[in-house]
Write a protein that holds these residues in place. Sequence first.
Motif, PDB file in Angstrom:
ATOM      1  N   LEU A  19     -22.672  -1.356  -1.268  1.00  0.00           N
ATOM      2  CA  LEU A  19     -22.224  -0.073  -2.424  1.00  0.00           C
ATOM      3  C   LEU A  19     -21.654   0.779  -1.870  1.00  0.00           C
ATOM      4  CD1 LEU A  19     -23.244   0.001  -5.236  1.00  0.00           C
ATOM      5  CD2 LEU A  19     -25.148   1.489  -4.693  1.00  0.00           C
ATOM      6  N   VAL A  74     -20.412   4.551  -2.841  1.00  0.00           N
ATOM      7  CA  VAL A  74     -20.463   5.666  -3.834  1.00  0.00           C
ATOM      8  C   VAL A  74     -19.670   7.005  -3.603  1.00  0.00           C
ATOM      9  CG1 VAL A  74     -22.703   5.038  -4.658  1.00  0.00           C
ATOM     10  CG2 VAL A  74     -22.423   6.757  -2.970  1.00  0.00           C
ATOM     11  N   SER A 131     -19.775  10.850  -3.848  1.00  0.00           N
ATOM     12  CA  SER A 131     -20.525  11.992  -4.461  1.00  0.00           C
ATOM     13  C   SER A 131     -20.189  13.256  -4.018  1.00  0.00           C
ATOM     14  CB  SER A 131     -22.063  11.732  -3.658  1.00  0.00           C
ATOM     15  OG  SER A 131     -22.120  11.762  -2.103  1.00  0.00           O
ATOM     16  N   LEU A 165     -29.016   9.362  -0.740  1.00  0.00           N
ATOM     17  CA  LEU A 165     -28.408   8.698  -1.283  1.00  0.00           C
ATOM     18  C   LEU A 165     -28.750   7.028  -0.787  1.00  0.00           C
ATOM     19  CD1 LEU A 165     -24.731   9.872  -1.443  1.00  0.00           C
ATOM     20  CD2 LEU A 165     -26.449   9.618  -3.460  1.00  0.00           C
ATOM     21  N   GLY A 180     -30.027   4.251  -3.481  1.00  0.00           N
ATOM     22  CA  GLY A 180     -29.164   3.036  -3.630  1.00  0.00           C
ATOM     23  C   GLY A 180     -29.927   2.112  -3.468  1.00  0.00           C
ATOM     24  N   SER A 186     -22.572  -4.315 -12.038  1.00  0.00           N
ATOM     25  CA  SER A 186     -22.158  -2.940 -11.672  1.00  0.00           C
ATOM     26  C   SER A 186     -22.495  -1.932 -12.408  1.00  0.00           C
ATOM     27  CB  SER A 186     -20.659  -3.387 -11.579  1.00  0.00           C
ATOM     28  OG  SER A 186     -20.532  -4.367 -10.516  1.00  0.00           O
ATOM     29  N   ARG A 210     -24.416   1.221 -11.954  1.00  0.00           N
ATOM     30  CA  ARG A 210     -23.758   2.646 -11.982  1.00  0.00           C
ATOM     31  C   ARG A 210     -24.738   3.458 -12.684  1.00  0.00           C
ATOM     32  NH1 ARG A 210     -19.439   1.032 -13.035  1.00  0.00           N
ATOM     33  NH2 ARG A 210     -19.637   0.784 -15.313  1.00  0.00           N
ATOM     34  N   LEU A 246     -28.080   4.422 -10.967  1.00  0.00           N
ATOM     35  CA  LEU A 246     -28.034   5.358  -9.708  1.00  0.00           C
ATOM     36  C   LEU A 246     -27.406   6.917 -10.246  1.00  0.00           C
ATOM     37  CD1 LEU A 246     -28.393   5.250  -6.964  1.00  0.00           C
ATOM     38  CD2 LEU A 246     -25.807   4.529  -6.408  1.00  0.00           C
ATOM     39  N   LEU A 292     -22.587  11.906  -9.063  1.00  0.00           N
ATOM     40  CA  LEU A 292     -21.698  10.596  -8.631  1.00  0.00           C
ATOM     41  C   LEU A 292     -20.587  10.792  -9.384  1.00  0.00           C
ATOM     42  CD1 LEU A 292     -24.647   8.191  -7.720  1.00  0.00           C
ATOM     43  CD2 LEU A 292     -23.689   9.800  -6.174  1.00  0.00           C
ATOM     44  N   ASP A 337     -18.165   7.839  -8.764  1.00  0.00           N
ATOM     45  CA  ASP A 337     -17.990   6.479  -8.715  1.00  0.00           C
ATOM     46  C   ASP A 337     -18.953   5.637  -7.977  1.00  0.00           C
ATOM     47  OD1 ASP A 337     -16.000   4.275  -9.778  1.00  0.00           O
ATOM     48  OD2 ASP A 337     -16.009   4.142  -7.471  1.00  0.00           O
ATOM     49  N   VAL A 338     -19.251   4.445  -8.690  1.00  0.00           N
ATOM     50  CA  VAL A 338     -20.257   3.672  -7.972  1.00  0.00           C
ATOM     51  C   VAL A 338     -19.534   2.253  -8.110  1.00  0.00           C
ATOM     52  CG1 VAL A 338     -22.497   2.728  -7.956  1.00  0.00           C
ATOM     53  CG2 VAL A 338     -22.281   5.250  -8.530  1.00  0.00           C
TER      54      VAL A 338
END
Length: 286
Positions: A99, A101, A103, A126, A130, A154, A158, A161, A172, A174-175
């Motif tokens: 994964l 991310v 942040s 995280l 996660g 996904s 996302r 999280l 965040l 983007d994940v």
Amino acid sequence: MAAGGGQAAASFLTNVARTAIGLGVGASLLNSSLYTVDGGQRAVLFDRFRGVLDDTVGEGTHFLIPWLQKPYIFDIRTRPHTFTSHSGTKDLQMVNLTLRVLSRPDVYRLPTIFTSLGIEYDEKVLPSIGNEVLKAVVAQFNADQLLTERPHVSALVRDSLIRRARDFNIVLDDVAITHLSYGAEFSQAVEKKQVAQQEAERSKFLVARAEQERRAAVIRAEGESEAAKLISDATAAVGTGILELRRIEAAREIAATLSRSPNVVYLPGANNMLLGLNPTSMAQGR
């Protein structure tokens, strides 16, 4: 006179030394009273009497009270973090997921972040949340669904999280699941399943082809039988004239073929070419 001059020089040097010491102390105090916050950073100020101040300090050079106050600098720019998780699916298959991310801290909550987590807040939070979210989401799907429904998986990871990170004042941006792999046993099972499906499809094709060939043979036999019946009916109705016509046409084709062949130097004339084709003519010839 000499003694008076020496005393004046000593006094002058003493004053110079005192001035230099004063300037040094002043410069040291001034330097310790200033701190700079660079671009993409924010500062949290700790006061020995009041604790962590509620205000976040922006970019630029700022004053503080030496010894009494101390600044802690935070990088508020978006940073990538990557971690892996070994999780179990709904059908008890183990999968490895990676994964990634992006942040950053909530700027307005930096004093709270510093008080509860410290400077290295992301490294503390995280990886744990996660892994927690990945294991919870993956357990809702079968192993094959992780591939066929990957966008849905996904999206769930996302959203979950982002909500968990918000509890720790982390934003965040983007994940994404960058890697997904299965255990050796499951990979072998999938490979065997694919081979079995291909063999089944091949068997279906062979059966379908045999059926088509059988139907073609039946249709061909029916056609030949129908043709023979028509010829038999025509012969019984009008005699053998049609057979004579076919014989003449065959003789014409044979003669044309032989005439074009360079190895033939003699062509029998008249009806002699087809003596072997008409037993009746042979009997009459005798």
